[in-house]
Write an enzyme that holds these catalytic residues in place. Structure first.
Site, PDB file in Angstrom:
ATOM      1  N   GLY A 179     -18.884  15.830   8.939  1.00  0.00           N
ATOM      2  CA  GLY A 179     -17.916  15.085   9.737  1.00  0.00           C
ATOM      3  C   GLY A 179     -16.559  15.774   9.829  1.00  0.00           C
TER       4      GLY A 179
ATOM      5  N   TYR B  81     -14.752   3.803  10.734  1.00  0.00           N
ATOM      6  CA  TYR B  81     -13.305   3.672  10.525  1.00  0.00           C
ATOM      7  C   TYR B  81     -12.550   4.082  11.789  1.00  0.00           C
ATOM      8  CZ  TYR B  81      -8.585   5.112   9.197  1.00  0.00           C
ATOM      9  OH  TYR B  81      -7.225   5.294   9.176  1.00  0.00           O
TER      10      TYR B  81
ATOM     11  N   GLY C 145       0.814  -1.214   0.000  1.00  0.00           N
ATOM     12  CA  GLY C 145       0.000   0.000   0.000  1.00  0.00           C
ATOM     13  C   GLY C 145       0.849   1.266   0.000  1.00  0.00           C
ATOM     14  N   TYR C 146       0.162   2.379   0.124  1.00  0.00           N
ATOM     15  CA  TYR C 146       0.802   3.703   0.024  1.00  0.00           C
ATOM     16  C   TYR C 146       1.892   3.880   1.093  1.00  0.00           C
ATOM     17  CZ  TYR C 146       1.022   8.851   0.450  1.00  0.00           C
ATOM     18  OH  TYR C 146       1.431  10.152   0.554  1.00  0.00           O
TER      19      TYR C 146
ATOM     20  N   ASN D  58      -1.754  13.779   8.628  1.00  0.00           N
ATOM     21  CA  ASN D  58      -2.217  13.619   7.233  1.00  0.00           C
ATOM     22  C   ASN D  58      -1.065  13.281   6.291  1.00  0.00           C
ATOM     23  OD1 ASN D  58      -4.349  15.081   8.674  1.00  0.00           O
ATOM     24  ND2 ASN D  58      -5.317  15.187   6.678  1.00  0.00           N
TER      25      ASN D  58
ATOM     26  N   LYS E 200     -10.208   1.898  14.746  1.00  0.00           N
ATOM     27  CA  LYS E 200      -8.854   2.203  15.246  1.00  0.00           C
ATOM     28  C   LYS E 200      -8.858   2.304  16.777  1.00  0.00           C
ATOM     29  CE  LYS E 200      -6.621   2.561  11.314  1.00  0.00           C
ATOM     30  NZ  LYS E 200      -5.671   1.522  10.903  1.00  0.00           N
TER      31      LYS E 200
ATOM     32  N   SER F  46      -4.341   6.486  13.947  1.00  0.00           N
ATOM     33  CA  SER F  46      -4.629   7.707  13.192  1.00  0.00           C
ATOM     34  C   SER F  46      -5.022   8.827  14.140  1.00  0.00           C
ATOM     35  CB  SER F  46      -5.787   7.407  12.237  1.00  0.00           C
ATOM     36  OG  SER F  46      -6.322   8.594  11.728  1.00  0.00           O
ATOM     37  N   ALA F  47      -4.775  10.046  13.693  1.00  0.00           N
ATOM     38  CA  ALA F  47      -5.209  11.213  14.479  1.00  0.00           C
ATOM     39  C   ALA F  47      -6.727  11.258  14.588  1.00  0.00           C
ATOM     40  CB  ALA F  47      -4.705  12.490  13.821  1.00  0.00           C
ATOM     41  N   THR F  48      -7.402  10.453  13.778  1.00  0.00           N
ATOM     42  CA  THR F  48      -8.866  10.405  13.852  1.00  0.00           C
ATOM     43  C   THR F  48      -9.345   9.957  15.245  1.00  0.00           C
ATOM     44  OG1 THR F  48     -10.826   9.682  12.624  1.00  0.00           O
ATOM     45  CG2 THR F  48      -9.157   8.032  12.982  1.00  0.00           C
TER      46      THR F  48
ATOM     47  N   ARG G 153     -17.884  19.641   4.322  1.00  0.00           N
ATOM     48  CA  ARG G 153     -18.099  18.184   4.235  1.00  0.00           C
ATOM     49  C   ARG G 153     -18.529  17.688   5.611  1.00  0.00           C
ATOM     50  NH1 ARG G 153     -12.957  14.561   2.440  1.00  0.00           N
ATOM     51  NH2 ARG G 153     -12.153  15.321   4.420  1.00  0.00           N
TER      52      ARG G 153
HETATM   53  P1  NAD Z   1      -3.446   1.524   1.652  1.00  0.00           P
HETATM   54  O1  NAD Z   1      -4.843   1.132   1.360  1.00  0.00           O
HETATM   55  O2  NAD Z   1      -2.652   2.114   0.543  1.00  0.00           O
HETATM   56  O3  NAD Z   1      -2.639   0.284   2.251  1.00  0.00           O
HETATM   57  C1  NAD Z   1      -3.247  -0.741   2.970  1.00  0.00           C
HETATM   58  C2  NAD Z   1      -2.785  -2.057   2.379  1.00  0.00           C
HETATM   59  O4  NAD Z   1      -3.361  -3.144   3.111  1.00  0.00           O
HETATM   60  C3  NAD Z   1      -3.227  -2.220   0.915  1.00  0.00           C
HETATM   61  O5  NAD Z   1      -2.114  -2.616   0.164  1.00  0.00           O
HETATM   62  C4  NAD Z   1      -4.289  -3.334   0.972  1.00  0.00           C
HETATM   63  O6  NAD Z   1      -4.284  -4.108  -0.200  1.00  0.00           O
HETATM   64  C5  NAD Z   1      -3.845  -4.114   2.201  1.00  0.00           C
HETATM   65  N1  NAD Z   1      -4.909  -4.823   2.910  1.00  0.00           N
HETATM   66  C6  NAD Z   1      -6.102  -4.342   3.337  1.00  0.00           C
HETATM   67  N2  NAD Z   1      -6.755  -5.284   4.036  1.00  0.00           N
HETATM   68  C7  NAD Z   1      -5.959  -6.395   4.054  1.00  0.00           C
HETATM   69  C8  NAD Z   1      -6.072  -7.688   4.627  1.00  0.00           C
HETATM   70  N3  NAD Z   1      -7.157  -8.050   5.323  1.00  0.00           N
HETATM   71  N4  NAD Z   1      -5.061  -8.558   4.455  1.00  0.00           N
HETATM   72  C9  NAD Z   1      -3.957  -8.199   3.743  1.00  0.00           C
HETATM   73  N5  NAD Z   1      -3.799  -7.001   3.190  1.00  0.00           N
HETATM   74  C10 NAD Z   1      -4.783  -6.100   3.352  1.00  0.00           C
HETATM   75  O7  NAD Z   1      -3.498   2.525   2.896  1.00  0.00           O
HETATM   76  P2  NAD Z   1      -2.356   3.417   3.530  1.00  0.00           P
HETATM   77  O8  NAD Z   1      -2.698   4.842   3.280  1.00  0.00           O
HETATM   78  O9  NAD Z   1      -1.012   2.907   3.163  1.00  0.00           O
HETATM   79  O10 NAD Z   1      -2.646   3.162   5.077  1.00  0.00           O
HETATM   80  C11 NAD Z   1      -1.969   2.162   5.814  1.00  0.00           C
HETATM   81  C12 NAD Z   1      -2.510   2.137   7.232  1.00  0.00           C
HETATM   82  O11 NAD Z   1      -2.369   3.428   7.809  1.00  0.00           O
HETATM   83  C13 NAD Z   1      -3.995   1.807   7.336  1.00  0.00           C
HETATM   84  O12 NAD Z   1      -4.192   0.982   8.461  1.00  0.00           O
HETATM   85  C14 NAD Z   1      -4.662   3.154   7.532  1.00  0.00           C
HETATM   86  O13 NAD Z   1      -5.876   3.053   8.250  1.00  0.00           O
HETATM   87  C15 NAD Z   1      -3.608   3.884   8.341  1.00  0.00           C
HETATM   88  N6  NAD Z   1      -3.696   5.341   8.203  1.00  0.00           N
HETATM   89  C16 NAD Z   1      -3.631   5.904   6.964  1.00  0.00           C
HETATM   90  C17 NAD Z   1      -3.748   7.267   6.811  1.00  0.00           C
HETATM   91  C18 NAD Z   1      -3.707   7.905   5.447  1.00  0.00           C
HETATM   92  O14 NAD Z   1      -4.118   9.045   5.304  1.00  0.00           O
HETATM   93  N7  NAD Z   1      -3.215   7.254   4.403  1.00  0.00           N
HETATM   94  C19 NAD Z   1      -3.900   8.081   7.940  1.00  0.00           C
HETATM   95  C20 NAD Z   1      -3.945   7.480   9.200  1.00  0.00           C
HETATM   96  C21 NAD Z   1      -3.835   6.097   9.313  1.00  0.00           C
HETATM   97  C1  UD1 Z   2      -9.383  12.304   6.514  1.00  0.00           C
HETATM   98  C2  UD1 Z   2     -10.230  11.371   7.337  1.00  0.00           C
HETATM   99  C3  UD1 Z   2      -9.446  10.919   8.567  1.00  0.00           C
HETATM  100  C4  UD1 Z   2      -8.099  10.331   8.168  1.00  0.00           C
HETATM  101  C5  UD1 Z   2      -7.344  11.385   7.361  1.00  0.00           C
HETATM  102  C6  UD1 Z   2      -6.008  10.944   6.882  1.00  0.00           C
HETATM  103  C7  UD1 Z   2     -12.491  12.208   6.848  1.00  0.00           C
HETATM  104  C8  UD1 Z   2     -13.701  12.886   7.407  1.00  0.00           C
HETATM  105  N1  UD1 Z   2     -11.447  12.052   7.686  1.00  0.00           N
HETATM  106  O1  UD1 Z   2      -9.124  13.413   7.310  1.00  0.00           O
HETATM  107  O2  UD1 Z   2     -10.182   9.967   9.276  1.00  0.00           O
HETATM  108  O3  UD1 Z   2      -7.362   9.975   9.313  1.00  0.00           O
HETATM  109  O4  UD1 Z   2      -8.135  11.721   6.210  1.00  0.00           O
HETATM  110  O5  UD1 Z   2      -6.169   9.966   5.904  1.00  0.00           O
HETATM  111  O6  UD1 Z   2     -12.480  11.782   5.709  1.00  0.00           O
HETATM  112  N2  UD1 Z   2     -10.696  18.880   1.435  1.00  0.00           N
HETATM  113  C9  UD1 Z   2     -11.262  19.688   0.469  1.00  0.00           C
HETATM  114  N3  UD1 Z   2     -11.565  19.116  -0.743  1.00  0.00           N
HETATM  115  C10 UD1 Z   2     -11.345  17.800  -1.027  1.00  0.00           C
HETATM  116  C11 UD1 Z   2     -10.751  16.987  -0.019  1.00  0.00           C
HETATM  117  C12 UD1 Z   2     -10.462  17.566   1.199  1.00  0.00           C
HETATM  118  O7  UD1 Z   2     -11.482  20.868   0.688  1.00  0.00           O
HETATM  119  O8  UD1 Z   2     -11.667  17.358  -2.134  1.00  0.00           O
HETATM  120  C13 UD1 Z   2     -10.336  19.494   2.733  1.00  0.00           C
HETATM  121  C14 UD1 Z   2     -11.053  18.893   3.917  1.00  0.00           C
HETATM  122  O9  UD1 Z   2     -12.280  19.534   4.154  1.00  0.00           O
HETATM  123  C15 UD1 Z   2     -10.015  19.118   5.036  1.00  0.00           C
HETATM  124  C16 UD1 Z   2      -8.667  19.017   4.309  1.00  0.00           C
HETATM  125  O10 UD1 Z   2      -8.958  19.244   2.931  1.00  0.00           O
HETATM  126  O11 UD1 Z   2     -10.158  20.406   5.562  1.00  0.00           O
HETATM  127  C17 UD1 Z   2      -8.011  17.660   4.457  1.00  0.00           C
HETATM  128  O12 UD1 Z   2      -8.939  16.656   4.064  1.00  0.00           O
HETATM  129  P1  UD1 Z   2      -8.521  15.119   3.923  1.00  0.00           P
HETATM  130  O13 UD1 Z   2      -7.312  15.008   3.089  1.00  0.00           O
HETATM  131  O14 UD1 Z   2      -9.730  14.374   3.472  1.00  0.00           O
HETATM  132  O15 UD1 Z   2      -8.104  14.691   5.394  1.00  0.00           O
HETATM  133  P2  UD1 Z   2      -8.921  14.826   6.771  1.00  0.00           P
HETATM  134  O16 UD1 Z   2     -10.251  15.401   6.563  1.00  0.00           O
HETATM  135  O17 UD1 Z   2      -8.019  15.489   7.734  1.00  0.00           O
END
Ligand code: NAD
Ligand code: UD1
Length: 348
Positions: free
Chosen positions: A304, A150, A12-13, A186, A154, A126-128, A302
């Site tokens: 939430g 979601y 993943g990412y 983020n 967490k 997550s900061a969520t 948006r």
């Molecule tokens: P992502 O979707 O790119 O990566 C997650 C990976 O897990 C993917 O490759 C997917 O194929 C794999 N996957 C999902 N369910 C699976 C399972 N049951 N078994 C095996 N593989 C599985 O997401 P990401 O952005 O890289 O996020 C990684 C982690 O970080 C996640 O747990 C996410 O909740 C957490 N997180 C992400 C963000 C963000 O903004 N990207 C922010 C806070 C927390």
């Molecule tokens: C989102 C998730 C949060 C997760 C975080 C990181 C929601 C409600 N929350 O948070 O749980 O931990 O991503 O992955 O989805 N924005 C726009 N236009 C867009 C997209 C976003 O204006 O098309 C604004 C949003 O209103 C916000 C900021 O950009 O103010 C960041 O948004 P986003 O990237 O979605 O992250 P979070 O809302 O912080």
């Protein structure tokens, strides 16, 4: 001897960037991923960047037999657990899928780890989990809450993991759990080579991939969700963190767990920069640095969303000796490099 790290969700990412940093730091990496939200191509590119190949096992983390086999086949020292579903909106529509995937994968993983006697875990939180905070910046001891399935998944996992060292104390376990809960703010950006980056499967929910797709003309304009918040310019403020800094934070967490004075029990640590950046600031920095227009329209808030969210990042500095090094300029530059080099992501 080389230490071996099991990385769930490593295609993943965030996982793919972390694989690069682990391999470049001399770790052996075993990835398990079911490719539900990623492409095996990402791991090929991890190899191109680092010159080392992660061992890849395609499968689901909820598959206990497969996990048991991995712990038998490889000398795993610690686990980084990224695998899970992460889209807030989708989690409201299909909560059961989120609870199943996120909670059951963690449960199955911990059962397999306990059986194998490998009890060093870094978990993607997550900061969520701070919900709608009353004061900023956010410190790790602030009250926790969830506003969607979601976030609740967490929070439930964090609480579940906190029970494990309690049990160690009762049973006087010789190999106690050591768990670091990394609360990401983020994550944005991409590797500087432009070879790996964020590749959302559908319409992006998050700001930065949306900006990038507008810039590459896959989408007409960005909707800015609200310009009447009580913030510097009325748009939402967030703590953006470059994914490479985030990946390095995971290496620091692993080093802590495998080092001479690891944390004990379960500890939560924020990974953020400590700085708040507004949506308009991010859009104008992207356009200015990359010399590319990003058309936008102001849209209603948006549901939430919160006005502002940023970290107090002191605990990460103190415990992990980690802090962000890359700037917002690096974030927008690297995002554009990745997006313009791979306009359709990993799909060619
Ligand atoms: P992502 O979707 O790119 O990566 C997650 C990976 O897990 C993917 O490759 C997917 O194929 C794999 N996957 C999902 N369910 C699976 C399972 N049951 N078994 C095996 N593989 C599985 O997401 P990401 O952005 O890289 O996020 C990684 C982690 O970080 C996640 O747990 C996410 O909740 C957490 N997180 C992400 C963000 C963000 O903004 N990207 C922010 C806070 C927390
Ligand atoms: C989102 C998730 C949060 C997760 C975080 C990181 C929601 C409600 N929350 O948070 O749980 O931990 O991503 O992955 O989805 N924005 C726009 N236009 C867009 C997209 C976003 O204006 O098309 C604004 C949003 O209103 C916000 C900021 O950009 O103010 C960041 O948004 P986003 O990237 O979605 O992250 P979070 O809302 O912080």
């Amino acid at each position: 001897m080389e230490k071996t790290i099991l990385v769930t969700g490593g295609a993943g990412y965030i996982g793919s960037h972390t694989c690069v940093e682990l391999l470049e730091s001399g770790y052996q990496v075993v990835v398990i991923d079911n490719l539900s939200n990623s492409s095996a191509e990402a791991l090929e590119r991890v190899f191109t960047i680092s010159g080392k190949k992660p061992i890849f096992i395609e499968g689901d983390v909820r598959n206990r037999a497969l996990l048991d086999k991995i712990f038998v086949d490889f000398p795993i020292d610690a686990v980084i657990h990224f695998a899970g579903l992460k889209a807030v909106g989708e989690s409201c529509q299909m909560p059961l899928a989120y609870y199943d995937n996120n909670i059951n994968s963690t449960l199955t993983l911990c059962q397999a780890m306990e059986q194998a006697g490998v009890k060093n875990l870094v978990f993607s939180s997550s900061a969520t989990v701070y919900g709608d905070p009353e004061t900023l910046p956010l410190t790790e001891d602030m009250p926790l809450s969830a506003t969607n399935p979601y976030g609740r998944s967490k929070l439930i996992i964090e609480e579940m993991l906190r029970d494990l060292p309690e049990a160690d104390a009762i049973t006087q376990s010789a190999t106690p759990w050591a768990v670091i809960l990394l609360r990401y703010f983020n994550p944005v950006g991409a590797h500087k080579t432009g070879l790996i980056g964020e590749d959302p499967k559908d319409i992006p929910n998050n700001l930065m991939p949306f900006i990038a797709q507008v810039a590459v003309k896959r989408r007409e304009y960005l909707s800015i969700y609200g310009d009447d918040y009580d913030t510097i310019d009325g748009t939402g403020v967030r703590d953006y963190i470059h994914v490479v800094d985030l990946a390095k934070g995971h290496v620091c967490a692993v080093e802590n767990l495998l080092g001479s004075s690891p944390i004990t029990g379960v500890d939560a640590i924020n990974l953020g920069s400590g700085d708040g950046v507004s949506v308009l600031q991010m859009v104008s920095t992207f356009a200015e640095i990359n010399q590319i227009p990003v058309p936008y329209q102001i849209a209603p808030r948006r549901s939430g969303d919160i006005a502002a969210c940023y970290a107090n990042a002191c605990k990460a500095k103190k415990l992990l000796n980690w802090q962000t090094q890359l700037s917002v300029t690096d974030m927008v530059k690297d995002t554009w490099h990745w997006q313009s080099k791979n306009p359709m992501g990993y799909t060619v």
